[in-house]
Design a protein around this motif. Structure first.
Motif, short mmCIF file in Angstrom:
data_model
loop_
_atom_site.label_atom_id
_atom_site.label_comp_id
_atom_site.label_asym_id
_atom_site.label_seq_id
_atom_site.Cartn_x
_atom_site.Cartn_y
_atom_site.Cartn_z
N ALA A 1 26.59 -5.44 -15.70
CA ALA A 1 25.54 -5.01 -16.37
C ALA A 1 24.45 -4.20 -15.88
N VAL A 2 23.97 -4.91 -14.84
CA VAL A 2 22.76 -4.28 -13.89
C VAL A 2 23.47 -3.03 -13.27
N LEU A 3 24.57 -3.07 -12.90
CA LEU A 3 25.00 -1.73 -12.14
C LEU A 3 25.41 -0.69 -12.92
N SER A 4 25.53 -0.93 -14.40
CA SER A 4 25.91 -0.10 -15.36
C SER A 4 24.61 0.80 -15.65
N LEU A 5 23.60 -0.07 -15.92
CA LEU A 5 22.23 0.56 -16.33
C LEU A 5 21.91 1.39 -15.04
N CYS A 6 22.26 1.09 -13.69
CA CYS A 6 21.53 1.68 -12.66
C CYS A 6 22.51 2.86 -12.22
N GLY A 7 23.77 3.08 -12.68
CA GLY A 7 24.44 4.04 -12.63
C GLY A 7 24.98 4.84 -13.66
N GLY A 8 24.51 4.40 -14.98
CA GLY A 8 24.79 5.18 -16.20
C GLY A 8 26.50 4.98 -16.38
N VAL A 9 27.17 4.14 -15.93
CA VAL A 9 28.37 3.62 -16.35
C VAL A 9 28.65 2.59 -17.03
N GLY A 10 29.76 2.30 -17.71
CA GLY A 10 30.04 1.09 -18.39
C GLY A 10 30.13 -0.34 -17.43
N GLU B 1 0.73 -1.21 -0.04
CA GLU B 1 0.06 0.04 -0.03
C GLU B 1 0.81 1.23 -0.02
N CYS B 2 2.10 1.22 0.49
CA CYS B 2 2.97 2.29 0.58
C CYS B 2 3.39 2.85 -0.71
N PRO B 3 3.65 4.00 -1.06
CA PRO B 3 4.06 4.67 -2.36
C PRO B 3 5.22 4.07 -2.84
N SER B 4 5.37 3.59 -4.06
CA SER B 4 6.45 3.20 -4.89
C SER B 4 7.52 4.47 -5.34
N SER B 5 8.61 4.00 -5.11
CA SER B 5 9.54 5.01 -5.88
C SER B 5 10.27 4.47 -7.07
N LEU B 6 9.49 3.75 -7.74
CA LEU B 6 9.90 3.10 -9.24
C LEU B 6 10.66 4.26 -9.96
N ASP B 7 11.74 3.90 -10.49
CA ASP B 7 12.26 4.66 -11.77
C ASP B 7 12.06 3.96 -12.88
N GLU B 8 10.92 4.61 -13.61
CA GLU B 8 10.17 3.71 -14.60
C GLU B 8 11.17 3.70 -15.83
N GLY B 9 12.15 4.81 -16.14
CA GLY B 9 13.05 4.59 -17.07
C GLY B 9 13.85 3.62 -16.74
N LEU B 10 14.51 3.39 -15.63
CA LEU B 10 15.57 2.40 -15.42
C LEU B 10 14.76 0.93 -15.38
N TYR B 11 13.71 0.97 -14.89
CA TYR B 11 12.89 -0.35 -15.00
C TYR B 11 12.76 -0.85 -16.54
N GLU B 12 12.54 0.08 -17.44
CA GLU B 12 12.27 -0.11 -18.84
C GLU B 12 13.56 -0.56 -19.40
N ARG B 13 14.80 -0.04 -19.15
CA ARG B 13 15.80 -0.31 -19.43
C ARG B 13 16.42 -1.72 -19.02
N LEU B 14 15.98 -2.08 -17.82
CA LEU B 14 16.39 -3.20 -17.15
C LEU B 14 15.82 -4.49 -17.89
#
Length: 763
Positions: free
Chosen positions: A720-729, A652-665
């Motif tokens: 790969a996942v950390l790269s997507l999360c942090g915007g680095v290679g 029930e608590c509000p989500s802090s979803l980063d929709e752009g990151l979710y789609e990239r993942l």
């Protein structure tokens, strides 16, 4: 001695008047029959005569002039139950009452109103949706085996009865904690294309019948008024099994009225995986504060000994349904005590059960009054063989005969071909043809996807694996027996053994012992019932991970116990094969009930064992007690549900979803899965991607603490996942990535990462 319900024998002629309808009813049944003004809620335990009570209620209402038969609609869940209800009403001198299933009643109304309010005929109803689902999957470029197709079709049915549209399916599946046969995103796409194909071709499925009926009644007030003027009294049997869609239809039928009588037993809710929920039964009084609640607890089916065991089984239950359990009181003469038998291995358990059945048959019990009930259909083969060895005819209910199952027939053809060729297939791991018979069989079956480890999916996928695994185990046993007799064991001889076993089971059996799964035994009863395979990991089943899933397994065992009238046997095996390690434990549900055992303490400890079977249950309980509680990062509440623990927040608590990151993942996951030839959820599930996108990890340590990642996946996908999360290679070092605060340990309930062999569910 078999005891009849009060007045259970059919009237030779219809009752002469309304009062005669009440003759022979016990006080509680009589209270049901005379409660003619709704709302009425009947809580009816197993074997208490609920169908008798509600049919007499309708008959008494009609014969006393309170109800007009054409104004009564009685709904239940099977055509057989509806037919039985109509037959009983005819015996009571009542004709004209509509007793139907939900689907039949809705379809009848659609056929009447559709030409008047929509125009034309009702769209053609397809009785089997599998072919259309297969076509939809093909358009989504998914290749599905028959078993996967059946499971995916079941997911679409669940989505529709819970009123979930394709776009909302992934989130709904995660929220419901469903073990999906494919990645939820893939199912969403197939579901969407399936609905488009139906619209293009002007056809509907069974779930559409209910959806369209709801739509017409909801959007056309004049139709709703006409239906409500036609039907003024409603009766709903098996109310614990209604789905949200069926409840919505019932609400529309009723309107603002409350002339409804519902009948059910929350302790017999065993179909939640199809969308059924006891919430409407348990919450009936809150929705209808003036409801009359009547309990039926006099059990006319089972002996006091069987009833005592059933009551004891539920006395240890927990949860909302357990709070409303009924304490049954047997009305029969005493019978034998339930027998608890421990065997060294599964073949010994099957042989011992068959010998006990032979003794019952020799004592005069009819074969048709004996049943062997198991948790999954794959358990049937060893009992089929054991009964055949004793010369006992049997019949399978709710499953094909083992040797007639499609995967077994296909495997037989492959093995015959390999035998004619002079040997087995090349083992892909060894790159050579194996020498041992069992290894040869494994190699042949591996060409059709068989692997030593069970799949992480549920339902038909696991059933197919179990069937093929049974052929491998049979090869192992055959080889051991031949070597003990100093005889060779080659593939040709093994195939001949399979053919001989299959031929022996084709003998006609008019009067036979019933072999059935616990689910398919619902609504049936026998003089003697044998509940077999009652070990941890099978009862409860391995994939029952949450407390509620474990409690549903307890209810399933309760249904099995209450099928027995007089003789009841409960058994388990300590090992799978003769000479195997005795590592199994009897089901926790028997603790405190079987001689020499004590009740297992602690609701949480009793609710977790599933995933690792008997030995793993103890380890798992210790691990869960030492684990620090996980609190919601928004409101601070201690989290107990698996999905909430994974997301670190209440639903029930509000989500802090980063929709752009979710789609990239998701895009990255799709590419990885495609490159590896895997289903997307084998990389990461949607729930894990959501957890990552809600609190992006800044280091490998933080990523590894997210439930569903695990050490192996961290090594394989971490960069790969950390790269997507942090915007680095992918080759960036931890110091180059943004830092996050500590994240608590979020391992899955069984201490393993998602998709591990321990998560091998069976339905």
């Amino acid at each position: 001695m078999q005891v009849e319900l009060p007045g259970a024998s059919p009237f030779p002629t219809a009752p002469r008047d309304a009062e005669a309808v009440l003759d022979g009813l016990d006080p509680e049944q009589r209270a049901v029959a005379t409660a003619l003004q709704g709302p009425v809620c009947v809580l009816a335990g197993a074997g208490t005569g609920k169908t008798r009570a509600i049919t007499h209620r309708i008959a008494y209402g009609v014969r006393s002039g309170v109800m007009q038969p054409q104004r009564v609609l009685a709904v239940t869940f099977t055509a057989r139950a509806a037919g039985e209800m109509r037959g009983r009403l005819r015996q009571l001198g009542v004709e004209g009452v509509q007793a139907r299933t939900f689907h039949a009643a809705a379809l009848r109304q659609l056929q009447y109103f559709w030409p008047r309010v929509i125009g034309g005929d009702v769209p053609r109803l397809i009785e089997r949706k599998v072919q259309l689902v297969a076509e939809a999957a093909g358009r989504c470029r998914l290749r599905l085996e028959r078993t996967e197709l059946r499971d995916l079709t079941g997911e679409i049915e669940w989505a529709k009865v819970t009123q979930t549209v394709p776009e909302d399916y992934p989130a709904a599946a995660v929220k419901a904690g469903r073990e999906t046969p494919r990645d939820p995103a893939e199912i969403r796409q197939v579901y969407k294309v399936y609905e488009e194909l139906k619209r293009d071709r002007g056809v509907i499925d069974f779930e559409d019948v209910l959806l369209l009926a709801v739509g017409v009644l909801d959007e056309r007030p004049e139709v709703a008024e006409q239906v409500r003027s036609q039907y003024q009294h409603f009766v709903v049997d098996e109310y614990q099994d209604v789905s949200p869609l069926q409840q919505r239809l019932l609400d529309l039928w009723l309107g603002s009225r409350s002339s409804v009588c519902v009948v059910g037993d929350a302790s017999q809710t065993i179909y939640s995986f199809t969308g059924a929920t006891p919430d409407y039964l348990l919450g009936f009084r809150s929705r209808h504060p003036d409801a009359e609640v009547i309990k039926l607890v006099r059990d006319y089916r089972s002996s006091p000994q069987v009833v005592n065991l059933a009551n004891g089984l539920l006395s240890q239950a927990r949860g909302q349904a357990a709070q409303h359990r009924l304490e049954l009181v047997s009305q029969r003469d005493p019978g034998p005590e339930p027998a608890y038998v421990e065997y060294p291995d599964e073949p010994a358990e099957a042989e011992g059960t068959a010998k006990r059945i032979r003794a019952l048959l020799d004592s005069g019990v009819r074969a048709s009054e004996v049943a062997v009930l198991f948790r999954v259909n794959a358990q049937s083969e060893v009992y089929e063989q054991a009964l055949a060895d004793q010369g006992i005819a049997y019949q399978l209910r709710g499953a094909e005969r083992f040797f007639e199952r499609p995967e077994v027939r296909e495997a037989g053809m492959l093995l015959r071909g390999a035998a004619r060729a002079g040997g087995g297939a090349v083992d892909p791991l060894l790159d050579e043809a194996p020498e041992r018979l069992a290894d040869q069989v494994r190699a042949v079956l591996s060409t059709r996807g068989f692997s030593p480890q069970p799949p992480s999916g549920s339902g038909a996928v696991r059933e197919r694996w179990e069937s093929l695994a049974a052929l491998v185990r049979l090869a192992e046993d055959f080889e051991t027996a031949r070597h003990a007799a100093e005889q060779p064991a080659n593939l040709a001889e093994y195939v001949a053994e399979l053919d001989a076993r299959a031929a022996a089971q084709h003998a006609p059996a008019v009067e036979g012992v019933t072999l059935a799964s616990l689910h398919s035994a619902k609504g049936l009863e026998w003089d003697a019932v044998f509940l077999v395979g009652l070990t941890e990991g099978m009862m409860p089943i391995t994939y029952a991970k949450t407390d509620e899933q474990v409690e549903e397994e307890r209810r399933l065992l309760y249904v099995g116990v209450t099928r027995a009238r007089e003789h009841l046997g409960l058994s388990w095996a300590l090992a799978r094969s003769p000479g195997g390690r005795a590592s199994r434990n009897p089901s926790r549900f028997l603790d405190g009930l079987r001689p020499g055992s004590a009740a297992r303490g602690g609701a949480r400890g009793a609710g977790r064992a599933g995933a690792a079977g008997a030995a793993g249950a103890g380890r798992e309980g210790r691990a869960s007690r030492s684990r620090s509680p996980i609190k919601c990062r928004v409101c601070g509440r201690v989290l107990t549900e698996a999905v909430e623990r994974k997301l670190r927040r209440c639903e029930e608590c509000p989500s802090s979803l980063d929709e752009g990151l979710y789609e990239r993942l998701r895009d990255w996951r799709s590419r990885e899965a495609r490159d590896q030839g895997l289903p997307a959820y084998c990389v990461f599930t949607d729930a894990t991607l959501i957890a990552i996108a809600e609190q992006p990890p800044g280091s490998a340590a933080e990523l590894g603490q997210i439930s569903g990642v695990g050490r192996a996946k961290l090594d394989k996908y971490g960069d790969a996942v950390l790269s997507l999360c942090g915007g680095v290679g992918p080759t960036a070092t931890p110091s180059e990535r943004p830092e996050q605060g500590d994240i608590s340990d979020l391992w899955d309930e069984n201490g393993a990462s998602e998709g591990s062999p321990e998560d091998s569910p069976e339905k």
